[in-house]
Design an enzyme around this catalytic site. Structure first.
Site, short mmCIF file in Angstrom:
data_model
loop_
_atom_site.label_atom_id
_atom_site.label_comp_id
_atom_site.label_asym_id
_atom_site.label_seq_id
_atom_site.Cartn_x
_atom_site.Cartn_y
_atom_site.Cartn_z
N LYS A 274 23.98 36.74 0.42
CA LYS A 274 24.76 35.71 -0.27
C LYS A 274 25.58 36.35 -1.39
O LYS A 274 26.76 36.04 -1.59
CB LYS A 274 23.83 34.63 -0.84
CG LYS A 274 23.10 33.82 0.22
CD LYS A 274 24.06 33.02 1.08
CE LYS A 274 23.37 32.27 2.19
NZ LYS A 274 24.29 31.71 3.18
N ASN B 225 9.15 26.67 3.52
CA ASN B 225 9.57 25.87 2.36
C ASN B 225 8.63 24.69 2.13
O ASN B 225 7.93 24.23 3.04
CB ASN B 225 11.01 25.39 2.54
CG ASN B 225 12.00 26.55 2.56
OD1 ASN B 225 12.72 26.75 3.52
ND2 ASN B 225 12.01 27.34 1.51
N LEU B 226 8.63 24.24 0.90
CA LEU B 226 7.63 23.27 0.46
C LEU B 226 7.71 21.91 1.19
O LEU B 226 6.70 21.44 1.72
CB LEU B 226 7.77 23.07 -1.06
CG LEU B 226 6.82 22.09 -1.71
CD1 LEU B 226 5.37 22.50 -1.53
CD2 LEU B 226 7.15 21.96 -3.21
N ARG C 124 2.80 33.16 -4.62
CA ARG C 124 3.47 33.79 -3.48
C ARG C 124 4.35 34.93 -4.01
O ARG C 124 5.09 34.73 -5.00
CB ARG C 124 4.33 32.74 -2.77
CG ARG C 124 5.07 33.24 -1.54
CD ARG C 124 5.76 32.10 -0.79
NE ARG C 124 6.86 31.50 -1.54
CZ ARG C 124 7.64 30.53 -1.08
NH1 ARG C 124 7.42 30.02 0.13
NH2 ARG C 124 8.61 30.03 -1.81
N SER D 89 23.79 30.32 -2.58
CA SER D 89 22.45 29.87 -2.96
C SER D 89 22.16 30.25 -4.40
O SER D 89 22.65 31.28 -4.90
CB SER D 89 21.44 30.55 -2.04
OG SER D 89 20.13 30.42 -2.55
N TYR E 22 18.01 38.43 2.20
CA TYR E 22 18.74 37.17 2.37
C TYR E 22 19.60 36.91 1.14
O TYR E 22 20.80 36.61 1.25
CB TYR E 22 17.75 36.01 2.60
CG TYR E 22 18.38 34.64 2.41
CD1 TYR E 22 19.26 34.13 3.35
CD2 TYR E 22 18.12 33.89 1.26
CE1 TYR E 22 19.87 32.89 3.17
CE2 TYR E 22 18.71 32.65 1.07
CZ TYR E 22 19.59 32.16 2.02
OH TYR E 22 20.20 30.94 1.82
#
Ligand code: NAD
Ligand code: UD1
Length: 333
Positions: A153, A199-200, A292, A124, A149
């Site tokens: 990765k 998520n958006l 956020r 990611s 998270y």
């Protein structure tokens, strides 16, 4: 000879399954269905006219994985399986480290015993961390991840890099996805988050469907063209096609290579909201809300390496992303 997709009934895995079958590959899917449904296999069959072999299996379970490798001649693995909810990774970090690291390590061990030497990993853009400057290039330092998270990765990238250094026969491709959105044009497969979306795009589509009364736009005071966050939104079908190219690359090259999979262009939150309203002829009530926690202002890829070395470039624009996302949402039961 087959390609194994772990997490292949999930959002990105299912779209990649379709593209691989369309490109003539035989595939096997292993998924424990912790964040997807078995009916996705039917949908992949409907779209491609070919039913992939499916194992309901946990990739952290060595015995289950060995059975899959015993029963199939697996030549390459695309490893999508993992947990991906950023907020949950902050409140339940151990669950994330256990599942994401364990699945990757178990897979590597079983692949080594089976003599399978091609590993494509779903990484990611989050590995570029909080301090990097755009556009993100593959050779930039990684780390300073904002959440567990992201660290999983980062750590798996390191594990795979070391594994490739130690094994001259291994071919590893690390794919750093930017912001995948949209759905297959059939409307059969897409992103179906459990509970309230973080998520958006899923939040926009659920607002359009009347499931949420309005969208909160997190911050309009960033240093961007309209003050809202800027992201490199990429159509999931383009992303899926990138995996077909990555597989071809892994087949021809040894060692470990990393590629950004993004469009190379950043669009703002309001660009996406306005495009969604325009192409779908539907109003999205939204309110400006505070920033956020953990968000950055701008994230987008330098996408030239994938173009030069994989021969891959995103083709679909914001309009297709918004149209296909809504088409899928309307079909959701
Ligand atoms: P997803 O949750 O839709 O798919 C992941 C799949 O893995 C699910 O079907 C889930 O049931 C399965 N799974 C989880 N743990 C498993 C285990 N131990 N054994 C077997 N199956 C297991 O997520 P996605 O959006 O398709 O993401 C795929 C991969 O890409 C993930 O590794 C994710 O972290 C990564 N990624 C996703 C995004 C994104 O925005 N969607 C961005 C960057 C990277
Ligand atoms: C998030 C993850 C990132 C992960 C990526 C996968 C965080 C902090 N980061 O990235 O680790 O790799 O998903 O796609 O969760 N927004 C709103 N209102 C909403 C939802 C989002 O305004 O209801 C804004 C966000 O503030 C951001 C943009 O939309 O500016 C994109 O947000 P999102 O879809 O959650 O993705 P990222 O935060 O980029």
């Amino acid at each position: 000879m087959s390609i194994l997709l772990t997490g292949g009934t999930g959002y990105i895995g299912s779209h990649t399954a379709v593209e691989l079958i369309n490109a003539g590959y035989d595939i096997v899917i292993a998924d424990n269905l912790s964040n997807s449904e078995a009916v996705v296999i039917d949908y992949i069959e409907t779209i491609t006219k070919k039913r992939p072999k499916f194992y309901q299996a946990d990739v952290c379970d060595k015995a289950q994985l060995e059975k899959i490798f015993d029963e199939n001649k697996i030549t390459a693995v695309l490893h999508f399986a993992g947990y991906k909810a950023v907020g949950e990774s902050v409140s339940e970090p151990i669950k994330y480290y256990r599942n994401n690291l364990d699945s990757a390590i178990t897979l590597l061990e079983v692949m080594q015993s089976a003599g399978c030497n091609q590993f494509i990993f779903s990484s990611s853009a989050t590995v570029y961390g909080t301090g990097a400057t755009v556009p993100y290039k593959e050779e930039m330092p990684t780390g300073h991840c904002a959440n567990p998270y992201g660290w999983t990765k980062y750590m798996i990238e390191q594990i795979l890099t070391d594994a490739a250094k130690a094994n001259n026969n291994l071919s590893v491709v690390l794919l750093r996805y930017f912001n995948p959105v949209g759905a297959h044009e059939s409307g059969l497969i897409g992103e179906k988050p459990v509970g309230v979306p973080n998520n958006l795009m899923p939040y926009i589509t659920q607002t359009a469907a009347g499931m949420r009364d309005h969208l909160s736009v997190f911050g309009n005071d960033y240093d961007t063209k309209d003050g809202t966050g800027v992201r490199d939104f990429i159509h999931v079908v383009d992303l899926a096609k990138g995996h077909v190219k990555a597989l071809e690359y892994a087949n021809k090259n040894l060692g470990c290579e990393v590629f950004n999979l993004g469009t190379g262009t950043g669009y703002s939150v309001l660009d996406l909201v306005n495009t969604f309203m325009e192409v779908n002829g539907i109003n999205i009530p939204y309110e400006i809300a505070p920033r956020r926690a953990g968000d950055i202002a701008t994230s987008y890829a330098n996408a030239t390496k994938a173009k030069e070395k994989l021969g891959w470039q995103a083709q679909l624009g914001l309009k297709e992303m918004c149209k296909d996302a809504w088409n899928f949402q309307k079909n959701c039961k």
